[in-house]
Motif scaffolding. Structure first.
Motif, short mmCIF file in Angstrom:
data_model
loop_
_atom_site.label_atom_id
_atom_site.label_comp_id
_atom_site.label_asym_id
_atom_site.label_seq_id
_atom_site.Cartn_x
_atom_site.Cartn_y
_atom_site.Cartn_z
N HIS A 102 0.85 -1.21 0.00
CA HIS A 102 0.00 0.00 0.00
C HIS A 102 0.88 1.25 0.00
O HIS A 102 0.60 2.21 -0.75
CB HIS A 102 -0.91 -0.02 1.23
CG HIS A 102 -1.95 1.06 1.22
ND1 HIS A 102 -3.23 0.86 0.76
CD2 HIS A 102 -1.88 2.36 1.60
CE1 HIS A 102 -3.92 1.98 0.87
NE2 HIS A 102 -3.13 2.91 1.38
N MET A 103 1.94 1.25 0.81
CA MET A 103 2.82 2.42 0.87
C MET A 103 3.57 2.61 -0.45
O MET A 103 3.75 3.74 -0.91
CB MET A 103 3.81 2.25 2.03
CG MET A 103 3.16 2.17 3.40
SD MET A 103 2.12 3.61 3.77
CE MET A 103 3.35 4.91 3.81
N PHE A 104 4.01 1.50 -1.05
CA PHE A 104 4.68 1.59 -2.35
C PHE A 104 3.74 2.16 -3.42
O PHE A 104 4.14 2.97 -4.25
CB PHE A 104 5.19 0.22 -2.79
CG PHE A 104 6.46 -0.22 -2.10
CD1 PHE A 104 7.30 0.70 -1.51
CD2 PHE A 104 6.81 -1.55 -2.08
CE1 PHE A 104 8.47 0.32 -0.87
CE2 PHE A 104 7.98 -1.97 -1.45
CZ PHE A 104 8.81 -1.02 -0.84
N SER A 105 2.49 1.73 -3.38
CA SER A 105 1.51 2.22 -4.36
C SER A 105 1.23 3.70 -4.13
O SER A 105 1.03 4.46 -5.10
CB SER A 105 0.21 1.41 -4.24
OG SER A 105 0.45 0.04 -4.46
N LEU A 106 1.23 4.10 -2.87
CA LEU A 106 1.07 5.52 -2.56
C LEU A 106 2.25 6.31 -3.10
O LEU A 106 2.10 7.43 -3.61
CB LEU A 106 0.95 5.69 -1.04
CG LEU A 106 0.47 7.05 -0.52
CD1 LEU A 106 -0.89 7.40 -1.10
CD2 LEU A 106 0.43 7.02 1.00
N GLY A 107 3.44 5.70 -3.03
CA GLY A 107 4.62 6.35 -3.59
C GLY A 107 4.52 6.51 -5.10
O GLY A 107 4.97 7.53 -5.66
N MET A 108 3.92 5.54 -5.79
CA MET A 108 3.74 5.66 -7.24
C MET A 108 2.79 6.80 -7.57
O MET A 108 2.95 7.48 -8.60
CB MET A 108 3.21 4.33 -7.81
CG MET A 108 4.11 3.14 -7.57
SD MET A 108 5.82 3.39 -8.11
CE MET A 108 5.61 3.36 -9.89
N LEU A 120 -8.38 2.36 -10.11
CA LEU A 120 -7.90 1.02 -10.43
C LEU A 120 -6.38 0.96 -10.50
O LEU A 120 -5.78 -0.06 -10.13
CB LEU A 120 -8.51 0.57 -11.76
CG LEU A 120 -8.16 -0.85 -12.21
CD1 LEU A 120 -8.64 -1.89 -11.20
CD2 LEU A 120 -8.75 -1.13 -13.60
N SER A 121 -5.74 2.04 -10.95
CA SER A 121 -4.28 2.01 -11.10
C SER A 121 -3.58 1.81 -9.76
O SER A 121 -2.54 1.14 -9.69
CB SER A 121 -3.79 3.30 -11.77
OG SER A 121 -4.07 4.43 -10.95
N PHE A 122 -4.14 2.39 -8.69
CA PHE A 122 -3.55 2.21 -7.36
C PHE A 122 -3.52 0.73 -7.00
O PHE A 122 -2.51 0.22 -6.51
CB PHE A 122 -4.35 3.00 -6.33
CG PHE A 122 -3.76 2.96 -4.94
CD1 PHE A 122 -2.93 3.98 -4.50
CD2 PHE A 122 -4.02 1.91 -4.06
CE1 PHE A 122 -2.37 3.95 -3.22
CE2 PHE A 122 -3.48 1.87 -2.80
CZ PHE A 122 -2.65 2.90 -2.37
N HIS A 123 -4.62 0.03 -7.25
CA HIS A 123 -4.72 -1.38 -6.87
C HIS A 123 -3.95 -2.28 -7.82
O HIS A 123 -3.52 -3.37 -7.43
CB HIS A 123 -6.20 -1.77 -6.78
CG HIS A 123 -6.95 -0.98 -5.76
ND1 HIS A 123 -6.80 -1.19 -4.40
CD2 HIS A 123 -7.82 0.06 -5.89
CE1 HIS A 123 -7.55 -0.32 -3.74
NE2 HIS A 123 -8.18 0.43 -4.61
#
Length: 310
Positions: A102-108, A120-123
């Motif tokens: 989740h944190m890595f996706s937040l970083g993206m 959808l891109s976050f998931h």
């Protein structure tokens, strides 16, 4: 450690190779949470089974480590020891495979390569990071000598089970020719958990945020992570039914397709065992079957020891 645990119904068996080469085995009742009928129903039984497996697995791992280290009977895990170990294990797993992706996706998102948690891109990123961390974790621990031995015993367990299911003699020689991969494996279950979690998170998290939209970003993401934690109950239930369904499909196209990713993953979590390890797995099978063990299960000489709780 240096051993194999097998379950047969309500019976758990553990066989360990001692430092002096002797095989020591013990059996005990399977610790269960599912005595109530409603906990055994499809789409309910998965989560209790997962908890049971964790509890019994930690107990068996502790016992095997004691035996493998000194070949002597050690002190049983006290309830608070078990509860603490279980809590730390679950917390580490959730941190590694839920919080960190989740944190890595937040970083993206901050890098401008993905959207917020409603999109959808976050998931998609979250799922990619989950798989990357999972595969990376397995590859990393496989370099540890003790874990390599565990993976060899894992392969021995599968080979012996396959030899038994073939209804022939179960010996180190006959087991050795069978595949070290098996469709009803915990590795495959974990893969189903990851896959189902990605789908449910992508669908249910945006729905949650439509109903509940906090003002602050920290509250929103903390609440989302907590929601993901709670989703482990239905996710594990669905994954359990999925692996049972895939195993029942046989060798048809759909069955092979559903099992193929898990079987490929087992290439990492199982290694080819040696004869000594196959002997330990056969003893574990013999103990798990108990009095119902057929004469075809030709276990080598071993010593049975009653656990301290008997």
């Amino acid at each position: 450690m240096e051993g194999v645990m097998m379950r047969n119904g309500e019976r758990l068996a553990l066989a360990v190779r001692l430092p002096d080469g002797e095989i020591l085995a013990e059996s005990r009742p399977w610790y269960t949470l599912s005595s109530a009928d409603w906990l055994k129903r499809p789409f309910v039984r998965g989560f209790p089974t997962l908890v049971e497996t964790l509890v019994n697995g930690i107990k068996a791992l502790n016992r095997s480590a004691e035996h493998a280290a000194q070949g002597e009977t050690g002190e049983e895990l006290k309830p608070w020891h078990l509860a603490l170990t279980l809590a730390v294990s679950v917390a580490l797993a959730l941190g590694l495979f839920v919080v960190l992706p989740h944190m890595f996706s937040l970083g993206m998102k901050w890098l401008g390569l993905g959207g917020d948690v409603e999109g959808l891109s976050f998931h998609a990123w979250d799922g990619l990071f989950k798989f990357a961390i999972f595969i990376g974790y397995i590859l990393s621990i496989s370099f540890l000598p003790d874990i390599r031995r565990v993976f060899q015993y894992h392969g021995a367990e599968h080979k012996v089970i396959r030899a038994f299911e073939a209804r022939g003699d179960v010996t180190p020689e006959t087991a050795a020719i069978h595949s070290r991969l098996h469709p009803r494996c915990g590795t495959t279950f974990l893969l189903f958990v990851l896959s189902i979690s990605i789908i449910l998170h992508a669908v249910l998290v945006p729905l949650l945020l439509l109903v509940w939209t906090p003002d602050g970003a920290v509250t929103k993401h903390a609440g989302t992570v907590l929601f993901k934690f709670l989703l482990m109950v239905p996710i594990s239930a669905l994954a359990y039914e999925a692996i049972r369904y895939a195993a029942r499909l046989g060798d048809g196209l759909l069955g092979v397709a559903l099992r193929a990713p898990g079987m490929l993953l087992q290439m990492l979590t199982t290694h080819e065992p040696d004869r000594d390890q196959l002997e330990v797995a056969i003893v574990a099978l013999r103990e798990a079957l108990g009095d119902a063990a057929p004469a075809t299960v030709r276990a080598p000489a071993y010593r049975h020891q009653a656990p301290a709780t008997e």
